[in-house]
Design an enzyme around this catalytic site. Structure first.
Site, PDB file in Angstrom:
ATOM      1  N   LYS A 277       0.742  -1.512  -0.090  1.00 10.43           N
ATOM      2  CA  LYS A 277      -0.197  -0.251   0.018  1.00 10.43           C
ATOM      3  C   LYS A 277       1.037   1.156   0.048  1.00 10.43           C
ATOM      4  CE  LYS A 277      -3.750  -1.925   2.209  1.00 10.43           C
ATOM      5  NZ  LYS A 277      -5.623  -1.866   1.062  1.00 10.43           N
ATOM      6  N   ARG A 351      -9.950 -11.953   1.230  1.00  8.80           N
ATOM      7  CA  ARG A 351     -10.943 -13.091   0.670  1.00  8.80           C
ATOM      8  C   ARG A 351      -9.839 -14.284   1.279  1.00  8.80           C
ATOM      9  NH1 ARG A 351     -10.457 -10.197  -5.374  1.00  8.80           N
ATOM     10  NH2 ARG A 351     -10.529  -8.249  -2.896  1.00  8.80           N
TER      11      ARG A 351
HETATM   12  N1  BES Z   1      -8.447  -4.142   3.556  1.00  7.90           N
HETATM   13  C1  BES Z   1      -8.203  -3.355   2.374  1.00  7.90           C
HETATM   14  C2  BES Z   1      -9.197  -3.114   2.047  1.00  7.90           C
HETATM   15  C3  BES Z   1      -9.852  -1.241   2.858  1.00  7.90           C
HETATM   16  C4  BES Z   1      -9.408  -0.114   2.092  1.00  7.90           C
HETATM   17  C5  BES Z   1     -10.566  -0.869   3.923  1.00  7.90           C
HETATM   18  C6  BES Z   1      -9.541   0.881   2.372  1.00  7.90           C
HETATM   19  C7  BES Z   1     -10.839  -0.244   4.290  1.00  7.90           C
HETATM   20  C8  BES Z   1     -10.537   1.107   4.161  1.00  7.90           C
HETATM   21  C9  BES Z   1      -8.073  -4.972   2.060  1.00  7.90           C
HETATM   22  O1  BES Z   1      -7.182  -5.873   1.634  1.00  7.90           O
HETATM   23  C10 BES Z   1      -7.658  -4.250   0.333  1.00  7.90           C
HETATM   24  O2  BES Z   1      -6.129  -3.736   0.443  1.00  7.90           O
HETATM   25  N2  BES Z   1      -8.339  -4.632  -1.389  1.00  7.90           N
HETATM   26  C11 BES Z   1      -7.193  -4.296  -2.139  1.00  7.90           C
HETATM   27  C12 BES Z   1      -8.351  -5.026  -3.027  1.00  7.90           C
HETATM   28  C13 BES Z   1      -7.517  -4.995  -4.502  1.00  7.90           C
HETATM   29  C14 BES Z   1      -6.094  -5.209  -4.264  1.00  7.90           C
HETATM   30  C15 BES Z   1      -8.351  -6.327  -5.465  1.00  7.90           C
HETATM   31  C16 BES Z   1      -8.486  -2.929  -2.146  1.00  7.90           C
HETATM   32  O3  BES Z   1      -9.727  -2.449  -2.286  1.00  7.90           O
HETATM   33  O4  BES Z   1      -7.846  -2.057  -3.084  1.00  7.90           O
HETATM   34 ZN    ZN Z   2      -4.919  -5.786   1.468  1.00  7.88          ZN
END
Ligand code: BES
Ligand code: ZN
Ligand code: ZN
Length: 497
Positions: A277, A351
């Site tokens: 991230k 997931r």
């Molecule tokens: N924990 C995050 C999702 C999230 C984003 C929660 C913002 C709370 C606030 C999740 O694990 C994630 O990073 N999801 C990715 C998925 C993608 C890589 C397919 C996302 O949402 O960008």
């Molecule tokens: Zn994530």
């Protein structure tokens, strides 16, 4: 905390007496009209001049200058009587308790019957009142060395009503259970990742299990290896902290049948892994276990109220870290179900851990599945921060959840999973599934992936990435974790048929 009484007179002594007022030409009736007469018609004048308002969620107060028993009158504006909803009333009470807390009142009385309408009876009003009290006055204690003076709280609340006192007491109790459990979830989510590891989450769950006599099981890494939980293990691979699979069992029926499985994402910190991230989007990722917290909060309510239902809570817990050992994009892993997964994005870790948790819930006999997860940023783009995204493979189950959410005021809205969406999550050339088949319909991809593990079991997926944290203070709580879905899950379980 709450005392229920029936005789309210002009001379009953209180620091603050709370009265609900509806919009109409002449807003003063009942006890308010009696006070108006005692105060020489001054209240009517204040209403006319707008110093006291019956507009929805307006709180006004006046000092009675020793002309009556109550030192101050607090008026809670409720808008038009036939338009007041249960959630509207809960929010109005939230605003009231926030106002009284800010004013440092420690004692108050409420003329409950002034809040009753054709649609909302005294019992429902009592539930809204006490739930709102706990929700609205919640504070995360934090870690400052120097705390300000301990906050004064309203500690004594007298409820005046003509309704049956025992029933009102029961409703106040249920409201307080709902409010307190939501606050427990909020505290879990607000706690930083270094202090809320998978082991901490498991420790908390065990305490809960002991308190409410749930059967429980905490799977350690070796057992996960034996069971082949390759998806959860892959996410944990880069971490120094061991993963935990947390299982709580509540049996409220003779037979272990019609089992509701509640599955909550417990990522105690999400760095994204090698699909790292950005520094901005990593902040607040301590809240990535809000799904787990929602399930634990719901179990607290279930433990207190003991409905005639069977419930199994399954929480996969780990952080998502980087190291020489960590899983990587392009890795192929084998989940407990046997399905293989090509990892295209290590940040789509929720997931993965949920896949094994769903499979494990089914192994424990879950006949229905609800999973709750901060799964995707995509759901925030789609639905914003006030609506939880829902996906399902079963209309009837979804309807029941929708009804529960209408009662709690925690909005959910359904997104579709089409056959084409299913094809996309099955689009890996070398494995059964792809954990991140591209950014289009992002939230739906998350749901479609989980659906592959629910298979034929009726299932609803709730994506709370947008709703689990509030950026600003609101009527029923401060900024920070909201505890979203605690109340909806518990209401769903209580009403389930
Ligand atoms: N924990 C995050 C999702 C999230 C984003 C929660 C913002 C709370 C606030 C999740 O694990 C994630 O990073 N999801 C990715 C998925 C993608 C890589 C397919 C996302 O949402 O960008
Ligand atoms: Zn994530
Ligand atoms: Zn995550």
């Amino acid at each position: 905390m709450f005392t229920v009484k029936s005789q309210l007179s002009l001379d009953t002594v209180h620091e603050a007496l709370v009265i609900g007022v509806f919009e109409k030409n002449q807003p003063l009736d009942g006890i308010a009209a009696e006070y108006d007469r005692r105060l020489g018609g001054q209240l009517s004048v204040l209403f006319k001049e707008g110093d006291i308002s019956a507009k929805k969620k307006q709180i006004s107060h006046v000092h009675t200058l020793n002309q009556a028993g109550a030192k101050r009158l607090y008026f809670v504006g409720l808008g038009k009587k036939d338009a007041l909803t249960f959630e509207g009333l809960r929010e109005a009470f939230g605003k009231l308790w926030k106002t009284l807390k800010q004013a440092k009142r420690t004692e108050a009385a409420v003329a409950l019957d002034t809040f009753v309408t054709d649609d909302i009876d005294a019992n429902e009003a009592a539930h809204a009142l006490s739930e709102a009290y706990y929700l609205a006055t919640y504070e995360f204690p934090g870690y400052k060395q120097k705390k300000n003076e301990p906050e004064k709280r309203i500690e004594t609340i007298t409820i005046y009503t003509e309704a049956d006192a025992a029933e009102i007491e029961a409703s106040l109790f249920v409201g307080s259970v709902y409010g307190k459990a939501t606050n427990s979830a909020r505290t879990l989510v607000n706690t930083p990742g270094n202090l809320m590891t998978a082991a901490d989450l498991a420790g908390y769950a065990v305490e809960l299990a002991k308190k409410y006599e749930f059967e429980y099981e905490i799977l350690e890494k070796e057992e996960m290896e034996r069971l082949g939980m390759g998806a959860l293990l892959a996410v944990n691979q880069g971490s120094k902290k061991p993963p935990k699979m947390i299982v709580l069992k509540y049996q409220g029926r003779e037979q272990w049948d019609n089992v509701i499985g509640l599955v909550g994402k417990g990522v105690t910190f999400d760095t994204g892994g090698y699909s790292l991230k950005s520094r901005e989007s990593m902040v607040d990722m301590k809240t990535d276990m809000a799904g787990a917290a929602a399930v634990l909060g719901a179990m607290e309510i279930i433990g207190e109220l003991r409905p005639e239902q069977n419930v199994i809570a399954v929480i996969p817990a780990t952080d998502n870290m980087i190291s020489g050992e960590a899983f990587k994009p392009d890795d192929v892993i084998t989940s407990m179900s046997g399905k293989t997964i090509e990892v295209k994005n290590t940040d789509a870790e929720g997931r993965l851990i949920l896949a094994d948790a769903i499979t494990y819930a089914k192994h424990h006999g879950a006949n229905y599945l609800i999973d709750v997860a901060t799964l995707t940023g995509g759901v925030i783009v789609a639905l914003g921060v006030h609506t939880t995204g829902a996906m399902t493979n079963n209309e009837a189950l979804f309807e029941q959840l929708l009804e529960a959410s209408a009662e709690t005021g925690e909005f959910i809205w359904r997104l579709p999973i089409t056959e084409k969406d299913k094809e996309r999550v099955r689009s890996s050339k070398i494995a059964d599934l792809n954990n991140s088949p591209g950014r289009e319909g992002h939230a739906i991809m998350g749901g479609a992936f989980l659906g592959e593990f629910a298979e034929d079991t009726p299932w609803v997926h709730l994506d709370i990435a947008g709703t689990s944290v509030a950026a600003k203070d609101y009527d029923l709580g401060p900024s920070g974790a909201t505890g979203v879905m605690v109340r909806t899950l518990a209401t769903f379980v209580e009403r389930f048929e």
